[in-house]
Design a protein around this motif. Structure first.
Motif, PDB file in Angstrom:
ATOM      1  N   PHE A   3       0.823  -1.221   0.000  1.00  0.00           N
ATOM      2  CA  PHE A   3       0.000   0.000   0.000  1.00  0.00           C
ATOM      3  C   PHE A   3       0.853   1.265   0.000  1.00  0.00           C
ATOM      4  O   PHE A   3       0.535   2.245  -0.675  1.00  0.00           O
ATOM      5  CB  PHE A   3      -0.946   0.005   1.190  1.00  0.00           C
ATOM      6  CG  PHE A   3      -2.019  -1.049   1.129  1.00  0.00           C
ATOM      7  CD1 PHE A   3      -2.602  -1.396  -0.085  1.00  0.00           C
ATOM      8  CD2 PHE A   3      -2.454  -1.705   2.271  1.00  0.00           C
ATOM      9  CE1 PHE A   3      -3.594  -2.373  -0.147  1.00  0.00           C
ATOM     10  CE2 PHE A   3      -3.437  -2.667   2.223  1.00  0.00           C
ATOM     11  CZ  PHE A   3      -4.009  -3.011   1.005  1.00  0.00           C
ATOM     12  N   GLU A   4       1.934   1.246   0.780  1.00  0.00           N
ATOM     13  CA  GLU A   4       2.789   2.427   0.859  1.00  0.00           C
ATOM     14  C   GLU A   4       3.585   2.639  -0.430  1.00  0.00           C
ATOM     15  O   GLU A   4       3.842   3.771  -0.833  1.00  0.00           O
ATOM     16  CB  GLU A   4       3.744   2.302   2.051  1.00  0.00           C
ATOM     17  CG  GLU A   4       3.079   2.455   3.403  1.00  0.00           C
ATOM     18  CD  GLU A   4       2.466   3.831   3.616  1.00  0.00           C
ATOM     19  OE1 GLU A   4       3.135   4.840   3.299  1.00  0.00           O
ATOM     20  OE2 GLU A   4       1.302   3.903   4.079  1.00  0.00           O
ATOM     21  N   LEU A   5       3.948   1.545  -1.079  1.00  0.00           N
ATOM     22  CA  LEU A   5       4.734   1.655  -2.315  1.00  0.00           C
ATOM     23  C   LEU A   5       3.867   1.932  -3.542  1.00  0.00           C
ATOM     24  O   LEU A   5       4.247   2.712  -4.426  1.00  0.00           O
ATOM     25  CB  LEU A   5       5.541   0.379  -2.548  1.00  0.00           C
ATOM     26  CG  LEU A   5       6.709   0.121  -1.587  1.00  0.00           C
ATOM     27  CD1 LEU A   5       7.291  -1.255  -1.831  1.00  0.00           C
ATOM     28  CD2 LEU A   5       7.795   1.195  -1.762  1.00  0.00           C
ATOM     29  N   LEU A   6       2.700   1.274  -3.616  1.00  0.00           N
ATOM     30  CA  LEU A   6       1.885   1.332  -4.835  1.00  0.00           C
ATOM     31  C   LEU A   6       0.592   2.116  -4.681  1.00  0.00           C
ATOM     32  O   LEU A   6      -0.093   2.382  -5.680  1.00  0.00           O
ATOM     33  CB  LEU A   6       1.566  -0.096  -5.318  1.00  0.00           C
ATOM     34  CG  LEU A   6       2.780  -1.001  -5.583  1.00  0.00           C
ATOM     35  CD1 LEU A   6       2.324  -2.408  -5.956  1.00  0.00           C
ATOM     36  CD2 LEU A   6       3.656  -0.414  -6.682  1.00  0.00           C
ATOM     37  N   GLY A   7       0.225   2.437  -3.440  1.00  0.00           N
ATOM     38  CA  GLY A   7      -0.977   3.229  -3.213  1.00  0.00           C
ATOM     39  C   GLY A   7      -2.135   2.418  -2.664  1.00  0.00           C
ATOM     40  O   GLY A   7      -2.166   1.187  -2.750  1.00  0.00           O
ATOM     41  N   TYR A   8      -3.081   3.154  -2.098  1.00  0.00           N
ATOM     42  CA  TYR A   8      -4.258   2.526  -1.494  1.00  0.00           C
ATOM     43  C   TYR A   8      -5.397   2.543  -2.506  1.00  0.00           C
ATOM     44  O   TYR A   8      -6.203   3.481  -2.551  1.00  0.00           O
ATOM     45  CB  TYR A   8      -4.653   3.275  -0.220  1.00  0.00           C
ATOM     46  CG  TYR A   8      -3.660   3.130   0.910  1.00  0.00           C
ATOM     47  CD1 TYR A   8      -3.837   2.183   1.907  1.00  0.00           C
ATOM     48  CD2 TYR A   8      -2.521   3.948   0.970  1.00  0.00           C
ATOM     49  CE1 TYR A   8      -2.918   2.043   2.946  1.00  0.00           C
ATOM     50  CE2 TYR A   8      -1.598   3.812   1.999  1.00  0.00           C
ATOM     51  CZ  TYR A   8      -1.803   2.855   2.983  1.00  0.00           C
ATOM     52  OH  TYR A   8      -0.895   2.721   3.998  1.00  0.00           O
ATOM     53  N   ASN A   9      -5.477   1.489  -3.299  1.00  0.00           N
ATOM     54  CA  ASN A   9      -6.555   1.389  -4.285  1.00  0.00           C
ATOM     55  C   ASN A   9      -6.903  -0.086  -4.503  1.00  0.00           C
ATOM     56  O   ASN A   9      -6.120  -0.976  -4.145  1.00  0.00           O
ATOM     57  CB  ASN A   9      -6.154   2.061  -5.607  1.00  0.00           C
ATOM     58  CG  ASN A   9      -4.926   1.423  -6.230  1.00  0.00           C
ATOM     59  OD1 ASN A   9      -4.984   0.297  -6.712  1.00  0.00           O
ATOM     60  ND2 ASN A   9      -3.794   2.151  -6.217  1.00  0.00           N
ATOM     61  N   PRO A  10      -8.076  -0.338  -5.092  1.00  0.00           N
ATOM     62  CA  PRO A  10      -8.549  -1.717  -5.244  1.00  0.00           C
ATOM     63  C   PRO A  10      -7.604  -2.620  -6.032  1.00  0.00           C
ATOM     64  O   PRO A  10      -7.510  -3.819  -5.745  1.00  0.00           O
ATOM     65  CB  PRO A  10      -9.883  -1.544  -5.985  1.00  0.00           C
ATOM     66  CG  PRO A  10     -10.345  -0.181  -5.622  1.00  0.00           C
ATOM     67  CD  PRO A  10      -9.096   0.642  -5.509  1.00  0.00           C
ATOM     68  N   ILE A  11      -6.917  -2.084  -7.004  1.00  0.00           N
ATOM     69  CA  ILE A  11      -6.003  -2.907  -7.811  1.00  0.00           C
ATOM     70  C   ILE A  11      -4.855  -3.438  -6.953  1.00  0.00           C
ATOM     71  O   ILE A  11      -4.474  -4.613  -7.047  1.00  0.00           O
ATOM     72  CB  ILE A  11      -5.452  -2.090  -9.013  1.00  0.00           C
ATOM     73  CG1 ILE A  11      -6.597  -1.727  -9.956  1.00  0.00           C
ATOM     74  CG2 ILE A  11      -4.375  -2.886  -9.750  1.00  0.00           C
ATOM     75  CD1 ILE A  11      -6.188  -0.819 -11.098  1.00  0.00           C
ATOM     76  N   VAL A  12      -4.319  -2.580  -6.085  1.00  0.00           N
ATOM     77  CA  VAL A  12      -3.229  -2.996  -5.191  1.00  0.00           C
ATOM     78  C   VAL A  12      -3.741  -4.029  -4.189  1.00  0.00           C
ATOM     79  O   VAL A  12      -3.026  -4.988  -3.850  1.00  0.00           O
ATOM     80  CB  VAL A  12      -2.620  -1.772  -4.462  1.00  0.00           C
ATOM     81  CG1 VAL A  12      -1.553  -2.223  -3.467  1.00  0.00           C
ATOM     82  CG2 VAL A  12      -2.025  -0.799  -5.457  1.00  0.00           C
ATOM     83  N   PHE A  13      -4.981  -3.820  -3.730  1.00  0.00           N
ATOM     84  CA  PHE A  13      -5.550  -4.801  -2.792  1.00  0.00           C
ATOM     85  C   PHE A  13      -5.691  -6.173  -3.461  1.00  0.00           C
ATOM     86  O   PHE A  13      -5.403  -7.198  -2.856  1.00  0.00           O
ATOM     87  CB  PHE A  13      -6.912  -4.321  -2.286  1.00  0.00           C
ATOM     88  CG  PHE A  13      -7.539  -5.247  -1.288  1.00  0.00           C
ATOM     89  CD1 PHE A  13      -7.014  -5.388  -0.009  1.00  0.00           C
ATOM     90  CD2 PHE A  13      -8.639  -6.022  -1.633  1.00  0.00           C
ATOM     91  CE1 PHE A  13      -7.579  -6.260   0.918  1.00  0.00           C
ATOM     92  CE2 PHE A  13      -9.208  -6.894  -0.726  1.00  0.00           C
ATOM     93  CZ  PHE A  13      -8.677  -7.014   0.555  1.00  0.00           C
ATOM     94  N   SER A  14      -6.120  -6.187  -4.724  1.00  0.00           N
ATOM     95  CA  SER A  14      -6.217  -7.446  -5.478  1.00  0.00           C
ATOM     96  C   SER A  14      -4.836  -8.075  -5.639  1.00  0.00           C
ATOM     97  O   SER A  14      -4.675  -9.294  -5.518  1.00  0.00           O
ATOM     98  CB  SER A  14      -6.844  -7.191  -6.852  1.00  0.00           C
ATOM     99  OG  SER A  14      -8.170  -6.729  -6.722  1.00  0.00           O
ATOM    100  N   LEU A  15      -3.842  -7.231  -5.917  1.00  0.00           N
ATOM    101  CA  LEU A  15      -2.465  -7.719  -6.041  1.00  0.00           C
ATOM    102  C   LEU A  15      -1.984  -8.323  -4.716  1.00  0.00           C
ATOM    103  O   LEU A  15      -1.303  -9.364  -4.704  1.00  0.00           O
ATOM    104  CB  LEU A  15      -1.540  -6.572  -6.463  1.00  0.00           C
ATOM    105  CG  LEU A  15      -0.038  -6.907  -6.565  1.00  0.00           C
ATOM    106  CD1 LEU A  15       0.206  -7.964  -7.637  1.00  0.00           C
ATOM    107  CD2 LEU A  15       0.773  -5.636  -6.847  1.00  0.00           C
ATOM    108  N   PHE A  16      -2.369  -7.672  -3.618  1.00  0.00           N
ATOM    109  CA  PHE A  16      -2.007  -8.183  -2.289  1.00  0.00           C
ATOM    110  C   PHE A  16      -2.525  -9.612  -2.104  1.00  0.00           C
ATOM    111  O   PHE A  16      -1.791 -10.498  -1.659  1.00  0.00           O
ATOM    112  CB  PHE A  16      -2.581  -7.271  -1.205  1.00  0.00           C
ATOM    113  CG  PHE A  16      -2.601  -7.896   0.169  1.00  0.00           C
ATOM    114  CD1 PHE A  16      -1.455  -7.929   0.947  1.00  0.00           C
ATOM    115  CD2 PHE A  16      -3.759  -8.490   0.670  1.00  0.00           C
ATOM    116  CE1 PHE A  16      -1.456  -8.520   2.205  1.00  0.00           C
ATOM    117  CE2 PHE A  16      -3.771  -9.081   1.915  1.00  0.00           C
ATOM    118  CZ  PHE A  16      -2.611  -9.091   2.689  1.00  0.00           C
ATOM    119  N   ILE A  17      -3.786  -9.848  -2.472  1.00  0.00           N
ATOM    120  CA  ILE A  17      -4.387 -11.182  -2.302  1.00  0.00           C
ATOM    121  C   ILE A  17      -3.659 -12.209  -3.180  1.00  0.00           C
ATOM    122  O   ILE A  17      -3.373 -13.328  -2.737  1.00  0.00           O
ATOM    123  CB  ILE A  17      -5.890 -11.150  -2.645  1.00  0.00           C
ATOM    124  CG1 ILE A  17      -6.644 -10.282  -1.625  1.00  0.00           C
ATOM    125  CG2 ILE A  17      -6.475 -12.561  -2.650  1.00  0.00           C
ATOM    126  CD1 ILE A  17      -8.120 -10.102  -1.925  1.00  0.00           C
TER     127      ILE A  17
END
Length: 321
Positions: A70-84
């Motif tokens: 989140f800190e590197l790529l931002g707080y958005n749904p795409i990053v959250f999907s990438l996290f999963i």
């Protein structure tokens, strides 16, 4: 129903206590502590510890990985999907996938506040410690299953008494009416009691096995032999030959039915069986094919009775180790 009610009460008390403590500490997302309690309380202490371990390390991993992404790529749904996509394989590889749901809630807290700072990290850790600590505390109070196991053992022994007595009675009167329902009933009793015995073992964290479970395994093995003996008794009792020998076996089985208990009297019974076997061997040899078949079944029955007794004898050898 009693076990379910007891677990429900522990969950209710633990959940309320977790929210209260988290609120006293003025933690954000305090209600999450109650969810952790609910998700961590299992049927046994051992399962609770395993669940807590999985959820703790999964949550810790989600905090670290989530904060970095989140800190590197931002707080958005795409990053959250990438996290999963990145997170799930790590859970599976570490064999802690049981903590997936809890870890998702943790990382969503970070996503909601949109700031992976030290304060939110500590906030989540405190909530996790409170929830898991309360779950561990309330689940340390477990019902005593020893009494239930003893009741089952008595019922099993009573069924064994009936079965052995019916074998004896059937040898004396082949027309005796017995449907053998005790065989099925005792099998169900053994299965139920083994389940409770396993639960009892898992409620004692330092105990890998217990005497009650060994005992129930012994009865299960004996039951298989009783099923074999039932067929032999049916064949043997239908013959009108060797009436004296049938009475000798019937008397032994009747005595055996009176001594079905948890104590060790197998040596006495084995000696009596050896004497009986020796006595029958001294009798006149069979003169016809029918007599030979009856005598063969007789010795096979003696052989199975010896195995039946030896299974129990092994139990006491296992306990003494």
């Amino acid at each position: 129903m009693i076990g379910f009610g007891y677990r429900t009460i522990k969950t209710a008390v633990g959940a309320g206590l977790a929210i209260w403590i988290a609120s006293l500490l003025d933690l954000e997302f305090a209600t999450f502590a109650a969810i952790i309690v609910i998700m961590c309380i299992e049927k046994t202490k051992k399962k609770t510890l395993i669940t807590i371990k999985d959820k703790f390390f999964a949550s810790l991993l989600s905090l670290i990985l989530g904060a970095l992404l989140f800190e590197l790529l931002g707080y958005n749904p795409i990053v959250f999907s990438l996290f999963i996509i990145l997170f799930v394989p790590l859970l599976v590889r570490a064999h802690i996938q049981g903590g997936f749901v809890t870890s998702m809630v943790v990382v969503l807290h970070v996503y909601t506040v949109k700031d992976a700072n030290w304060a939110i990290f500590l906030n989540e850790l405190y909530i996790i410690f409170i929830g898991m600590g309360i779950a561990l505390l309330v689940n340390s109070f477990m019902p005593n299953l020893k009494r239930d196991i003893e009741i089952f053992k008595k019922e099993i022994e009573q069924k064994f008494e009936v079965i052995l007595f019916e074998f004896s009675a059937h040898l004396r009167d082949s027309m005796r009416n017995w449907d053998g329902k005790e065989i099925l009933e005792v099998e169900e009793l053994i299965n139920q009691s083994k389940s409770i015995a396993i639960q009892d073992v898992e409620n004692h964290l330092l105990r890998k096995q217990n005497k009650d479970y060994y005992y129930l395994e012994m009865r299960e093995d004996q039951l298989e032999l009783l099923k074999h003996m039932m067929k032999i008794v049916a064949i043997f009792s239908s013959s009108s030959l060797d009436v004296k020998q049938k009475e000798m076996i019937a008397e032994f089985l009747e005595n055996l039915s009176r001594n079905v208990h948890s104590g060790d009297t197998t040596d006495i019974s084995l000696n009596e069986l050896e004497d009986l076997n020796a006595l029958i061997r001294k009798m006149d040899l069979p003169k016809t094919r029918e007599e030979f078949e009856v005598r063969a079944n007789l010795f096979y029955l003696i052989f199975e009775m010896k195995n039946y007794l030896n299974i129990k004898k092994k139990l006491f050898v296992k306990r003494s180790r």
